[in-house]
Design an enzyme around this catalytic site. Structure first.
Site, PDB file in Angstrom:
ATOM      1  N   HIS A  98      -7.622  -0.596   5.538  1.00 49.76           N
ATOM      2  CA  HIS A  98      -6.567   0.289   6.070  1.00 49.76           C
ATOM      3  C   HIS A  98      -6.347   1.433   5.074  1.00 49.76           C
ATOM      4  O   HIS A  98      -6.331   2.601   5.456  1.00 49.76           O
ATOM      5  CB  HIS A  98      -5.304  -0.537   6.268  1.00 49.76           C
ATOM      6  CG  HIS A  98      -4.120   0.230   6.759  1.00 49.76           C
ATOM      7  ND1 HIS A  98      -4.058   0.784   8.012  1.00 49.76           N
ATOM      8  CD2 HIS A  98      -2.945   0.538   6.155  1.00 49.76           C
ATOM      9  CE1 HIS A  98      -2.889   1.392   8.157  1.00 49.76           C
ATOM     10  NE2 HIS A  98      -2.194   1.266   7.042  1.00 49.76           N
ATOM     11  N   HIS A 133       4.682  -4.675  10.800  1.00 51.86           N
ATOM     12  CA  HIS A 133       5.026  -3.965  12.042  1.00 51.86           C
ATOM     13  C   HIS A 133       5.146  -4.912  13.222  1.00 51.86           C
ATOM     14  O   HIS A 133       4.423  -5.915  13.300  1.00 51.86           O
ATOM     15  CB  HIS A 133       3.962  -2.906  12.385  1.00 51.86           C
ATOM     16  CG  HIS A 133       3.932  -1.750  11.444  1.00 51.86           C
ATOM     17  ND1 HIS A 133       4.791  -0.685  11.545  1.00 51.86           N
ATOM     18  CD2 HIS A 133       3.158  -1.507  10.354  1.00 51.86           C
ATOM     19  CE1 HIS A 133       4.535   0.187  10.561  1.00 51.86           C
ATOM     20  NE2 HIS A 133       3.545  -0.291   9.827  1.00 51.86           N
ATOM     21  N   HIS A 140       0.844  -1.202   0.000  1.00 51.78           N
ATOM     22  CA  HIS A 140       0.000   0.000   0.000  1.00 51.78           C
ATOM     23  C   HIS A 140       0.871   1.240   0.000  1.00 51.78           C
ATOM     24  O   HIS A 140       2.094   1.143   0.122  1.00 51.78           O
ATOM     25  CB  HIS A 140      -1.021  -0.012   1.150  1.00 51.78           C
ATOM     26  CG  HIS A 140      -0.459   0.099   2.529  1.00 51.78           C
ATOM     27  ND1 HIS A 140       0.373  -0.860   3.092  1.00 51.78           N
ATOM     28  CD2 HIS A 140      -0.615   1.057   3.490  1.00 51.78           C
ATOM     29  CE1 HIS A 140       0.681  -0.500   4.321  1.00 51.78           C
ATOM     30  NE2 HIS A 140       0.107   0.666   4.588  1.00 51.78           N
ATOM     31  N   ASP A 150       5.684   4.735   5.160  1.00 52.40           N
ATOM     32  CA  ASP A 150       6.528   3.767   5.872  1.00 52.40           C
ATOM     33  C   ASP A 150       6.579   2.416   5.149  1.00 52.40           C
ATOM     34  O   ASP A 150       7.177   1.460   5.644  1.00 52.40           O
ATOM     35  CB  ASP A 150       6.076   3.602   7.335  1.00 52.40           C
ATOM     36  CG  ASP A 150       4.678   3.041   7.476  1.00 52.40           C
ATOM     37  OD1 ASP A 150       3.757   3.528   6.789  1.00 52.40           O
ATOM     38  OD2 ASP A 150       4.497   2.109   8.288  1.00 52.40           O
ATOM     39  N   HIS A 151       5.983   2.345   3.954  1.00 52.20           N
ATOM     40  CA  HIS A 151       6.048   1.135   3.116  1.00 52.20           C
ATOM     41  C   HIS A 151       6.645   1.415   1.740  1.00 52.20           C
ATOM     42  O   HIS A 151       7.020   0.482   1.032  1.00 52.20           O
ATOM     43  CB  HIS A 151       4.650   0.521   2.966  1.00 52.20           C
ATOM     44  CG  HIS A 151       4.060   0.145   4.291  1.00 52.20           C
ATOM     45  ND1 HIS A 151       3.949  -1.159   4.715  1.00 52.20           N
ATOM     46  CD2 HIS A 151       3.606   0.918   5.309  1.00 52.20           C
ATOM     47  CE1 HIS A 151       3.445  -1.171   5.946  1.00 52.20           C
ATOM     48  NE2 HIS A 151       3.223   0.079   6.321  1.00 52.20           N
TER      49      HIS A 151
HETATM   50 FE    FE Z   1       2.625   0.816   8.143  1.00 48.87          FE
HETATM   51 ZN    ZN Z   2      -0.037   1.627   6.526  1.00 51.99          ZN
END
Ligand code: FE
Ligand code: ZN
Length: 256
Positions: free
Chosen positions: A115, A172, A57, A61-62
């Site tokens: 999400h 995570h 996604h 942070d990805h």
């Molecule tokens: Fe994340």
């Molecule tokens: Zn995320």
């Protein structure tokens, strides 16, 4: 067909980035590179050359390492068709039901919105490996930012349908906080209570709790259990639909 070698790289405060290598054609992928630098360090250490970036996604942070890694290695970026415009540098779009061929390894792709609108997961059946980003976590699930509870419950249902011996490579290390919450929902779930104690012991030594076994998630993760009668009762919704129960659990977690 080819099974993957998987290298887990902890980044930022609690992210996991994964390097995956298939032996047939020597393809090397990185799943959800938060940042380029720790990925480059790991590649150098292993003597691997990056050929693909695989995104679940669009969150920074990805994908934060996407462009720098693409520039350095000339690799291709694979990501969600539904979020094409939000994935930096994307080359290959994949979506629900697609088969993504990674060298001699094969992944089935699932749309898992909730999400984010465009979230996807990759299941490498032969390797028993699920890369699910921020949809399913060990003892938890992602916050529902862009979708509805119904979408998230459906998305989790797709992942729950995979075999028990699937390893869940989530993005995570949130497990200990998730466990503290989970035991407030299912106070009598013995498997959960034991797992929570094991997680506390691992984290006390700063050890990783990810990946986890999907079969154990099915038994202990409250977000996969919203259609279990005792869970519905536990949250005061004995006649509630699974979506209502899921929404109640997710809301409680948001406020925990
Ligand atoms: Fe994340
Ligand atoms: Zn995320």
């Amino acid at each position: 067909m080819s099974t993957l070698e998987i290298e887990q790289i902890p980044t930022r405060s609690d992210n996991y980035v994964y390097l995956i290598k298939e032996s047939g054609q020597g393809k090397v992928g990185v799943v959800d590179p938060s940042d380029a630098e720790p990925v480059i360090e790991a590649l150098d250490r292993l003597g691997w050359t990056l050929t693909h970036i695989i995104n679940t996604h669009h969150h920074n942070d990805h994908t934060g390492g996407n462009l720098e890694l693409k520039e350095k290695y000339g690799c291709e970026i694979v990501g969600p068709l539904a979020d094409h415009d939000r994935i930096a540098g994307i080359d290959i779009d994949v979506g629900d039901g697609d088969t993504y061929t990674f060298g001699d390894a094969v992944a089935k792709v699932y749309d898992t919105p909730g999400h984010t609108r465009g979230h996807i997961g990759y299941w490498f059946e032969e390797s028993k490996a699920l890369f699910c980003g921020d949809t399913l976590f060990a003892l938890g699930c992602g916050r529902v930012f862009e979708g509805t509870f119904e979408q998230m419950w459906d998305s989790l249902g797709k992942l729950r349908a995979l075999p028990d011996d699937t390893m869940v490579y989530c993005a995570h290390e949130y497990t200990q906080a998730n466990a503290k919450f989970a035991v407030t929902i299912e106070t009598d779930n013995q498997a959960l209570i034991e797992r929570a104690a094991e997680i506390d012991a691992l984290r006390a030594e700063n050890k990783r709790t990810v990946p986890s076994l999907l079969g154990l998630e099915k038994e202990t993760n409250p977000f996969l259990r919203a259609d279990v009668a005792s869970v519905a009762e536990a949250v005061g919704l004995p006649n509630g639909s699974p979506v209502e129960v899921f929404g109640e659990i997710r809301t409680r977690k948001d406020n925990f």
